[in-house]
Design a protein around this motif. Structure first.
Motif: not given
Lengths: 573, 175
Positions: A20-23, A36-41, A56-68
């Motif tokens: 989410l943050e990356v996007v 909210h960025p000040d609170l837990s996910v 597939g389809i995932v929630a961006a807020c709790h998916t850690p970004p990975e290279e590639g």
């Protein structure tokens, strides 16, 4: 540094912790209702769905970004699922938008419009739940709750209280107080941050707009207004001015146009607070008693201390908050000067703060049986009144404040931002302790927006250890560390809201965005710089008040007018 | 398997015992970690047969949790009750197998025999609490009823009424 693909564009990773943050950093606005960025996910609202190749389809807020990673945010499937999620949320939501306090300022309403929800296919089956209208500030309408839990995490994580939590299960789940008791019966400190972060109208702040109009229209009353420091740098946002742009002159004009007699600045009383509080502070440091001194300007913090840490109430400064000092001065002193009986004066405070509504109702803040501050309305409420009155705010001419309570120094202005009270006190303590003029008035060590900052400032070879706190969970940490003997401070400044009063829940709803708060804070520091005087002790109107009426700092009259006592509010079990 | 008499908890005078002392005793056993919350609530539920408000507040204070959080956990799990329960908790399985083998007539027979008011789950004299559950996992014995965790299989309205008659007789002779 790794990289990934967002909608076909290569994006470099910059230490982000979620997709989410990356996007969002890549300039793509993904909707969220429970994040909210000040609170837990939390990951419950399913608004931030994205399509990641191979996953597939995932929630961006709790998916850690990975290279590639190859991320797409706008596929047909993402759009369809997001719209479906919205429809399901709306199926349980009381969509009486036109009469809702948050209409036009509601994330859910905005998303429904933005993502093309033109029909909700699911019939509403739930029974209507009762509205909790008991609170002095916060009103709960569970029928509008979408169970995002932002209020739960705000109250629990940032304020360390946890008045609200999820209760029951499955389709019966609600956000509730303990035992579903009225919010008035709970440990709520009225900070209002739950309502500020609520994406719908499930939690709102009690509106007292009608009472304000009634007072203004009452020909037997002389309406006197005070405006808190943080209001001037935020109210413009309601009229498309940039955050942080000070518009005090327009504010005075608007209030006069609406029919208010006198407009004063709470910063004037903040200057008096500095003088009284510094005197108290130096006495305590020299006697070694009731150290550290806690500030007492924030009514949410005061109630918190009374409820959870009554053993430290002697450490609170006995100073009333600037709002109550000015109310008291106007009712006890200024009324005589004007020749108007106190009961015919009606004082309205314009505050960034919702807890001030509670503070003004405390029994101890009365003169001849009438409240010192008759009514508190928030920045938001005033903005609505200005719109209701058809005033084109940005184009207003500037009008100066009324005297004598309109003369302010920069020290009183920075009360509205975290660290400001400490800095104002230091500016005076330095001159008293060294008996020398303070040349550079900026104490940059106490500035900043971290929730808990501490520093040591040496004045006249005396080290003064300070802690500057925003967010009551951080105050709890300081108190627990003190209790454990891990820390020893001389002065602890506490403001309940993120960033201090500039982030108060009465401010335009954008106060949940920290960048907006930073701009407002910068606006107050600019005002401080622009004013000719930066130290409370320089304020000639304050000096005159002491000379003509109060006597000297800490005098008997000063104590009766400007100080208070605290009550243990700890629950018995 | 425990007998009915063994599984019946002590009845009289429970509410007069100091709540804080009771909670403190449980906290001593399970610790003050958040993870102790459920075992402590289970023990309190067993002692009081429900979770009185004072108990929940006291547990919250002991574990440094907010009362709203403790209330949330207590209302989430079906094993906890915030209403006083009867001396005998009767669970009627209404899972698929029990349902098709006639659990509803059994349920109705129980309600009628113990005189349960409509919309209530506990009788006025607090002797019986009647609940339906989704599946007890004993489908081969369908329809199944448990009374204080003792299992009665292949129930019929007549059979369950006979069992309840015996219970009532015991109760009245004790009294």
């Amino acid at each position: 540094m790794g990289w990934l693909m967002v909608n076909g564009k290569s994006v470099t990773l910059n230490g982000e912790t979620s997709v989410l943050e990356v996007v969002r950093n890549a300039g793509v606005d993904i909707p969220t209702l429970c994040h909210h960025p000040d609170l837990s996910v939390y990951g419950a609202c399913r608004m931030c769905l994205v399509d990641i190749d191979g996953r597939g389809i995932v929630a961006a807020c709790h998916t850690p970004p990975e290279e590639g990673m190859v991320i797409r945010t706008n596929t047909a499937m993402v759009r369809r699922l997001r719209k479906m999620a919205l429809e399901l949320i709306l199926a349980r939501h009381d969509g009486e938008c036109t009469t809702c306090d948050r209409s036009g300022n509601c994330k859910l309403q905005e998303y429904a419009h933005r993502f093309g929800v033109d029909d909700v296919r699911f019939e509403r089956t739930e029974e209507r739940l009762p509205i909790d209208n008991s609170g002095v500030t916060v009103i709960r309408d569970p029928n509008k709750c979408i169970l995002c839990g932002e209020c739960v995490r705000m109250c629990g994580e940032l304020q360390g209280i946890g008045v609200l939590d999820f209760a029951h299960r499955g389709s019966d789940m609600v956000v509730s107080t303990a035992f579903n008791q009225d919010i008035r019966e709970t440990d709520c400190v009225n900070c209002g941050q739950c309502a500020a972060i609520c994406p719908t109208g499930a939690l709102t702040i009690r509106s007292q707009i009608q009472e304000a109009w009634d007072a203004i229209n009452d020909s037997t009353k002389t309406v006197v207004v005070q405006i808190a420091p943080a209001v001037r740098v935020a109210i413009g946002e309601e009229f498309n001015l940039p955050p942080g742009q000070s518009s005090m002159g327009q504010l005075v004009t608007a209030l006069r146009t609406m029919g208010v007699s006198k407009v004063f600045d709470t910063s004037f009383a903040a200057d008096i607070t500095v003088i009284e509080e510094t005197k108290e502070f130096i006495e305590r440091v020299q006697s070694g008693q009731n150290i550290p001194q806690f500030t007492s300007c924030c009514p949410a913090w005061v109630k918190y201390a009374e409820q959870f840490y009554p053993e430290y109430l002697d450490n609170l400064s006995s100073c009333r908050s600037p709002q109550q000092m000015l109310g008291s001065l106007v009712k006890k002193h200024y009324s005589k000067e004007l020749g108007i009986p106190a009961q015919d004066l009606f004082m309205i405070s314009i505050m960034p703060c919702t807890a001030k509504k509670f503070e003004a109702q405390r029994d101890e803040f009365t003169t001849d049986g009438a409240p010192d501050v008759d009514l508190v309305i928030t920045t938001q409420e005033l903005a609505r009144m200005i719109k209701e009155a058809g005033i084109d705010y940005p184009s207003l001419e500037e009008t100066p404040l009324d005297q004598p309570f309109g003369f302010v120094t920069g020290a009183g202005i920075i009360f509205g931002v975290t660290g400001g009270v400490s800095e104002a006190v230091l500016r005076q303590a330095y001159e008293i302790l060294t008996e020398q003029e303070l040349k550079d008035v900026v104490f940059s060590d106490v500035r900043g927006y971290e929730g808990l900052r501490s520093c040591e400032i040496v004045i006249n070879e005396m080290p003064i250890r300070l802690a500057v706190v925003n967010g009551l969970a951080n105050a709890k940490k300081v108190l627990e560390d003190m209790r454990a003997g891990k820390v020893h401070y001389h002065l602890v400044e506490v403001m309940a809201c993120p960033g201090g009063c500039i982030g108060g829940a009465g401010q335009p709803i954008t106060n949940v965005n920290r960048h907006v708060r930073y701009e407002r804070g910068a606006g107050l520091y600019r005002d401080d710089k622009r004013l000719p005087m930066h130290k409370s002790q320089q304020n000639p109107a304050v000096a005159a008040l002491y000379e003509n009426w109060l006597g000297y700092p800490g005098s008997k009259t000063a104590h009766e007018t400007l100080h208070t006592t605290y009550t243990c509010r700890k629950k018995s079990n | 398997m425990t007998t009915l008499e063994q599984s019946v908890v002590r009845d009289e005078g429970l509410n007069t015992i100091n709540v804080d002392d009771n909670v403190a005793a449980a906290v001593k056993r399970y610790g003050t970690n958040q993870s102790a919350l459920i075992p402590i609530l289970q023990e309190m539920q067993e002692q009081y047969r429900y979770l009185p408000k004072d108990v929940l507040n006291s547990v919250a204070e002991a574990l440094q949790l907010s009362p709203a959080t403790v209330y949330g956990v207590a209302t989430f799990y079906a094993q906890f009750s915030l209403e006083p329960k009867g001396k005998y908790v009767i669970k009627v399985c209404d899972g698929t197998a029990c349902h098709v083998r006639g659990s509803l007539p059994v349920y109705e027979a129980i309600c009628e025999r113990v005189g349960l008011e409509k919309g209530k789950s506990t009788t006025k004299n607090r002797r019986y609490t009647i609940e339906t559950v989704s599946c007890l996992g004993a489908c081969g014995l369908a329809p199944v009823v448990t009374i204080n965790d003792k299992v009665y299989g292949q129930m019929t309205p007549q059979a369950i009424v006979m069992i309840l008659d015996m219970l009532e007789e015991e109760e009245t002779s004790h009294a």
